[in-house]
Every structure is written in structure tokens, then in C-alpha cells.
Design a protein around this motif. Structure first.
Motif: not given
Lengths: 547, 183
Positions: A62, A69, A154, A156-157, A159, A161-162, A166, A172, B47, B49, B73-74, B76-78, B80-82
């Protein structure tokens, strides 16, 4: 709903093949019955954890993949920067006089060693004897099948981070629209590294003249810019037209139509007493050229030379090392280093160092691709000696193994073998792969190769990728026959319930097919794209071009 | 090296230190995400991402707080976006189920250790499977070979295969629960 039924529905849902009616039934049950909701969540969580128990033991893999990556994404970013530098065009007056040659550019031309001059010999002498400045013959401006950006898996934008730990999930934000499509940009997909930016060779200045609306943007799709700002339909695009992804259709004052493909740039379009000049910096231009006055030809200036035409339908593809000329109508003489070939309608020829400038059919029935022609990216394929290889070079591709799974979206995979070749859009080719598995043992682990004909339409969709928008196909069954054999969709005819795969390319021109390692121990010899070979060739069949 | 030290070094731009944090947390985060996303490849991507987001925004992390919940939390947001962007590639029917499921998820703030323990217990159970069972589970739940394709390969009907998987999963789930009880 029994637990068994529920399980079946969940499995179908996971495969993306659940029917509308079943999906509605399942969704309703989840909403209305807390026990069903809990059961489904539990099943899915268990499935996820089961997958992790099989997959998640290798921390090092991983971390290694994560580092790779990061590196690949940086390389992708570097490519984009490089491309922008290479095609960046100063914003200038809409029509301007072409500047005098910059002396500093002359050595480039000399050093380049090949000044391509495409002298227009042309064409249609029997047609349209008068030199009319208006369109005398139009191939119907086809609604071009434009090269579409490769679908990205996929995207995705990112996100936010908090800032701190949080407490509750953030609501969203509204979905961000995808950025302007840039093919193959976001994932770690190494793009063939471009040459360093090369300046255009000097061009003779065109005498100034009053020019009005030399070039008008008729249609745009994707990320198209004039100068540094997004282009608009109907605006003039005489200077600094750049197509990052998608296409732009330009109509010149005389009715000539240019289609500027993805990753292409036109430095300037100008018109003067000596005719119209189109300076192509990079990329693919398809032209349907109105009949020009004999003494005022339309001239394409590329980094490798010039093409002057008075009326024909052609396409020029200009990249760092070559210019390819395709002639759809008429005839064009292609001259380089004192050698001249006549490229007739239905033919193409490539001018490049070390490459024979032989006109060939634009629409061949048979295309055979050999392992030594493949460009290998990453470590997953290797070229190895194989006495039974078809080509005289005597090498095949051998799968070295992969950390990716066969269901992974190929767009995310950084290692592959890529074949680049010419093929037309008007033919459907059945794809045959000469392949073997050279080790005995567990047949699960030695019989898969994924093939992805890019910018194309396949006759069927692989079950491995669900509803994902991909043309990738998992070829299986390499291990079912000893020795090399030709297979298409599946090697084991006794079990094959799907027909052979075939492909139609979206647009005529240079095509790319990529091969991805499914499992190790597979050896791939030739790929044969055939418009005539409809049934599985016998193991000793040699494609026509090799006969 | 202590996690705090690693964090401090990572915040100063030390890639190796961040790599060690990735090592430290990846299994727990994958188990967390896997509870909501069943495909291992998607879990892997989410993960990764998430770690990339974390790396890019590490300067915003308040080092007096716990790092795990911040990463969770990061991710989780990823996730939800996914799910939101996943709609473009899934069938419309599957999206209906997605939506219904997401309505029932709640805050998604599981204890990071719980999922990791379940995965660890399950791994022991999987290791005890017979070879043919292990291969079947491997093809279906690791390689994600579609059920129809797997049935075709095995020369069985999809319904019969689904039933076999159902039973195998039930046995594994029991085994996992026993393992968790005795842990």
C-alpha cells in the motif's frame, strides 16, 4: 424477502447488474424496514471486511503504491505544464502580420535534419477546371466523431479536510462540475513524454493586407482557448487557437473547414496576396479545403515544412517527430530529403527520420501488431525471447505480475504495453491475440490479459467492469490450450458463451491499443485486427501480412 | 519513533515520516472505509486519496489533537464524494440502492480499531478455508470477478453459485464473531 434473496440482490447490486425493479424493491425495503437496512449494511460491511482480509495484509504494498501514485501524479502534472508551455501562444492582435524569421530558430531547422516540404501537386484537374475562389467541392462537413477524453474513473472533487477533529459529518457541498475534460489527466497514467518544446521554424513573412474574419469558430467541444481565455463559438480565431481537449471547428473565409483535434494548437491563420497560411504548432488538423486560386494556395506550415494545396480533402497530424499526411480526395506530392512520393486518395504517408515514406492504404483489412512494436510503460510487461514468436524479431511480451486487480479501472493503472498504429473508422476489426500461458499450475492465476482499444467502440462490454464506461476487455482462457493459440474474447471455446470481440475506432487516424497484465505467466505474441477473419484462427495460422 | 514525532517531521515536509504515518494508519482506515465500500479496489483508492488530501493539508492539522479521527474524517469526506461521483459510472438502478443506503448511515464515525479487529479475525478464518473455497472467495471478493462471469468460468449457474457464497459467508461470519469474542 429471505436472507438468500437479499444476498442475491446485494450481489447483483454490487456487480451493477441489478434490474430497475429489484433496485426499487431493495431501496424501498431499506427505507421502510430497519431490519432490512441493518441486514444490508451488515452484508456490505462484511463483504468489505472480507475483501480487506484477503487484500489488506501487505502494508508495504500500500505504501509503495501510494508513493508511486504521488510520483505518477507529479509526472502527469509535469506533462500538462509541458504541454501548455509547448502550445502556449502569445495573445496577439487577431490578425497580424507574421513576424520575420527569428534567427535563433534557424539552427533548429538545420539540426532537425529533415525539412519536410509537402508540395502540392494536386488534384482534380479533371474536376473544376476554373480556379474559383469559392468552394468547388465539399465533402459533406461530417459531424466529426471527436476524440473524446478517456473516461476517468471516479474523479471526485478533492474534499476539504477538516481543520480539527470533526464531530459530525460535514454537509456535502453541491457537486462541483468536472473540470474541462483533459484526457488522461487526473490519474497516474504516464503519458508519453513530449519532446521539449520546439520552436516553430521561421516562416516567411506574409505581406500585410487588409484581412477581415480570416477564421471563425464554428463549433467547439471541450477545452478550447483563444489566447489565454476560453473560446466562444462565432468568434474569430485567427491567432492562438489551442485545443487542450475536445475539438474546434474553424471555417475560413473561403469556406474551407478545419477540424482541430485534441491537444492541438494553431499558432496563426492569416491571409494575404499569396494565399492563406495556417501555422500548425502541434496536433491533428483535418481539412476540407475549398478550391483555391492556383497562385494563392492554402499553405499549412508545420515544424517539419509546408504543405501547399489548392483544393483537396486531407488531414495532417503533426507531432514532435513526424508529419503524417492523409489524403481523402485528390493527390498530394510529399517531398522530403529530395525524395518524392505521390499520396493518392485513400492513402497516407508519414514523413519522419528513419521511416520509409511509403504511401499505404488508409483502410487496410488486416493490421498485425508485434511485441517489438509495443511501447512498455512501467514494470508489468517485459519483452522476452521466444523461439515460437511469429515475427522475425523473435520476442513476445511476458506478464511479470501486477499489484492491480483485473477489475481495476485501466485508467488508474500506470503500467501497460501500448501499440500505436493507423486504422480507419470505417471498418470493424475482430481482435485476435496470439497468446499462451507458459507455466503450469493454478489456472486461475495464469490466464488473463486486459486489452483496451482506446477511442473506440467495442461490440460488447466486459462483465468485469460493470457499467463503467470503458472499452477494456478481459481476455481469458490463455491457459486452456497448450502452446500459442489465437484467442479473442475467451480462449476456451467449449465454455465461450460470448462472441469474439471486435472494435470500431471512433475516428480514422493513429490509434492506440493498450495491454494490461491480468495475471503473470502469460505471454502475448501478435495482435491481429482483421476485417476478414471472423472465426477463431487455427494455432498455425499466420496473419496475411506475414504470409 | 513516536507518532507525535512523525507528525512533526511530516508537517515539516519529511516524506518518509509521512510514509510511516501511512503505514501506521492505512489498515485501520481501509477497514473503516470497507464497512461502507465493499470493493477492495475502491477502498484502496479512497484511502490513498485521503492520504494525499491529508498530506496536502497537513499544515492545517492541529497537532494537539488526535491524528486518527482527522484522517477518518478526511476519508469519510472522500467516501461521500466517491458515492456522489460514482453515479456517473454505475447503473441508474444501483444508484437507487446507494441513495437508500446512505440515508441510513448516520455519522460514520466508527471506532477505527473495530474494523481493523474484524478484518484481523476474518483473516484467520479465511486462512482455514479449503483451497477451492479460498479460491472462490478470492475471485469474488478480492478480484471482484462478477458473479455471472465467475459462474461461467466454473460451469455453474449464477443462482447456485450465489447460494454457495451465501453459505460460505455465513460460516465465515460465525467464525469471525467467535474470534472476536475470544480476542
Amino acid at each position: 424477502m429471505t436472507p438468500e434473496d437479499l444476498h442475491r440482490l446485494i450481489e447483483e447490486y454490487r456487480d451493477g447488474v441489478i434490474s430497475d425493479a429489484d433496485a426499487r424493491r431493495l431501496a424501498d425495503a431499506i427505507r421502510s424496514d430497519a431490519r432490512v437496512a441493518q441486514r444490508v449494511r451488515r452484508e456490505l460491511a462484511f463483504t468489505g471486511h472480507l475483501g480487506q482480509s484477503l487484500d489488506g495484509s501487505d502494508d508495504e504494498a500500500f505504501v509503495r503504491s501510494f508513493n508511486e501514485r504521488l510520483t505518477a501524479e507529479r509526472a502527469g502534472e509535469a506533462f500538462r505544464v509541458e504541454f501548455d508551455k509547448r502550445t502556449s501562444l502569445r495573445s496577439t492582435a487577431r490578425t497580424r502580420r507574421v513576424g520575420p524569421p527569428q534567427t535563433s530558430l534557424t539552427p533548429f531547422v538545420i539540426a532537425a535534419g529533415f525539412l519536410l516540404a509537402i508540395l502540392a501537386a494536386v488534384v482534380w484537374q479533371s474536376k473544376q477546371p476554373t480556379a474559383s475562389p469559392t468552394v468547388v467541392k465539399h465533402v459533406p462537413p461530417p459531424p466529426e466523431e471527436l476524440p473524446k477524453p478517456e473516461p476517468r474513473p471516479v474523479p471526485p472533487p478533492r474534499p476539504e479536510p477538516p481543520v480539527e477533529s470533526p464531530v459530525a459529518p460535514k454537509p456535502l457541498p453541491p457537486p462541483k462540475p468536472d473540470p474541462a475534460p483533459k484526457p488522461e489527466e487526473a490519474k497516474p497514467q504516464p503519458v508519453p513524454s513530449p519532446e521539449p518544446p520546439k520552436p516553430l521554424p521561421p516562416v516567411k513573412p506574409v505581406e500585410p493586407t487588409r484581412v477581415v474574419a480570416v477564421a471563425r469558430l464554428d463549433r467547439i467541444e471541450g477545452a478550447v482557448f483563444v489566447g489565454d481565455r476560453p473560446a466562444k463559438v462565432e468568434e474569430e480565431a485567427a491567432s492562438g487557437l489551442r485545443v487542450a481537449a475536445g475539438s474546434a471547428h474553424v471555417v475560413l473565409a473561403d469556406g474551407t473547414r478545419l477540424t482541430v483535434g485534441s491537444e492541438s494548437a494553431i499558432r496563426e491563420i492569416s491571409r494575404g496576396p499569396k494565399g492563406t497560411r495556417v501555422e500548425v504548432a502541434l496536433g491533428t488538423i483535418t481539412a476540407d479545403i475549398a478550391r483555391q486560386p492556383a497562385d494563392q494556395p492554402l499553405t499549412f506550415v508545420t515544424p517539419h515544412g509546408e504543405a501547399r494545396v489548392v483544393g483537396t480533402v486531407l488531414r495532417l497530424v503533426v507531432d514532435a517527430g513526424s508529419t503524417r499526411l492523409e489524403v481523402k480526395e485528390g493527390k498530394v506530392q510529399l517531398v522530403r530529403d529530395g525524395r518524392t512520393v505521390t499520396v493518392a486518395a485513400g492513402q497516407f504517408a508519414v514523413a519522419a527520420p528513419g521511416q520509409p515514406m511509403t504511401p499505404r492504404s488508409i483502410s487496410p483489412d488486416e493490421i498485425v501488431l508485434y511485441p517489438h512494436q509495443a511501447k512498455l510503460t512501467g514494470p508489468e510487461w517485459a519483452q522476452v525471447r521466444e523461439p515460437k514468436a511469429l515475427s522475425s524479431v523473435g520476442v513476445v511480451l511476458e506478464a511479470q505480475g501486477t499489484s492491480f486487480k483485473v477489475t481495476d479501472f485501466v485508467q488508474t493503472r500506470p503500467s501497460y504495453a501500448a501499440y500505436t498504429f493507423y486504422a480507419p473508422a470505417d471498418k470493424e476489426y475482430r481482435i485476435w491475440m496470439r497468446v499462451t500461458s507458459h507455466e503450469k499450475g493454478d489456472p486461475w492465476l495464469r490466464d488473463m490479459v486486459t486489452i483496451e482499444p482506446m477511442r473506440s467502440t467495442m461490440n460488447q462490454k466486459s462483465a468485469f467492469f460493470g457499467a463503467a464506461p470503458t472499452t477494456a476487455w478481459v481476455v481469458t482462457g490463455a491457459s486452456t490450450t497448450p502452446g500459442f493459440t489465437w484467442i479473442s474474447s475467451h480462449g476456451d471455446e467449449a465454455r465461450a458463451t460470448v462472441p469474439p470481440i471486435s472494435v470500431k475506432f471512433n475516428e480514422s487516424g493513429m490509434q492506440t491499443i493498450r495491454l494490461f497484465v491480468g495475471q503473470p505467466n502469460v505471454r502475448v505474441d501478435a495482435l491481429w485486427l482483421s476485417a476478414t477473419q471472423k472465426t477463431k484462427p487455427g494455432p498455425k495460422i499466420v496473419p496475411p501480412s506475414e504470409r | 519513533m513516536e507518532e507525535r514525532d512523525l507528525l512533526r517531521r511530516a508537517q515539516q515536509g519529511d516524506r518518509d515520516a509521512f510514509g510511516q504515518l501511512v503505514s501506521l494508519y492505512q489498515a485501520r482506515l481501509r477497514a473503516f472505509v470497507a464497512r461502507y465500500v465493499s470493493r477492495p479496489d475502491e477502498v484502496f483508492d479512497i484511502v490513498q486519496d485521503g492520504f494525499i488530501d491529508a498530506m496536502e493539508h497537513l499544515d492545517r492539522f492541529d497537532s494537539s489533537k488526535e491524528f486518527g479521527p482527522w484522517l477518518r474524517a478526511i476519508c469519510r469526506n472522500r467516501m461521500l464524494n466517491h458515492f456522489r461521483s460514482n453515479k456517473v459510472r454505475q447503473s441508474a438502478a444501483a444508484v437507487l440502492v446507494d441513495q437508500a443506503l446512505q440515508e441510513t448511515w448516520g455519522a460514520m464515525e466508527d471506532n477505527l480499531e473495530d474494523g481493523a479487529e474484524r478484518v484481523a479475525a476474518l483473516r484467520k478464518c479465511v486462512d482455514r478455508l479449503e483451497k477451492s473455497q479460498r479460491e472462490l472467495i478470492e475471485m469474488r471478493y478480492r478480484r471482484e470477478v462478477p458473479l455471472a462471469e465467475l459462474a461461467r468460468k466454473l460451469g455453474r449457474s449464477a443462482a447456485a453459485l450465489s447460494m454457495s457464497l451465501f453459505r460460505l459467508r455465513a460460516a465465515l461470519e460465525k467464525c469471525m464473531d467467535r474470534g472476536l469474542e475470544h480476542a
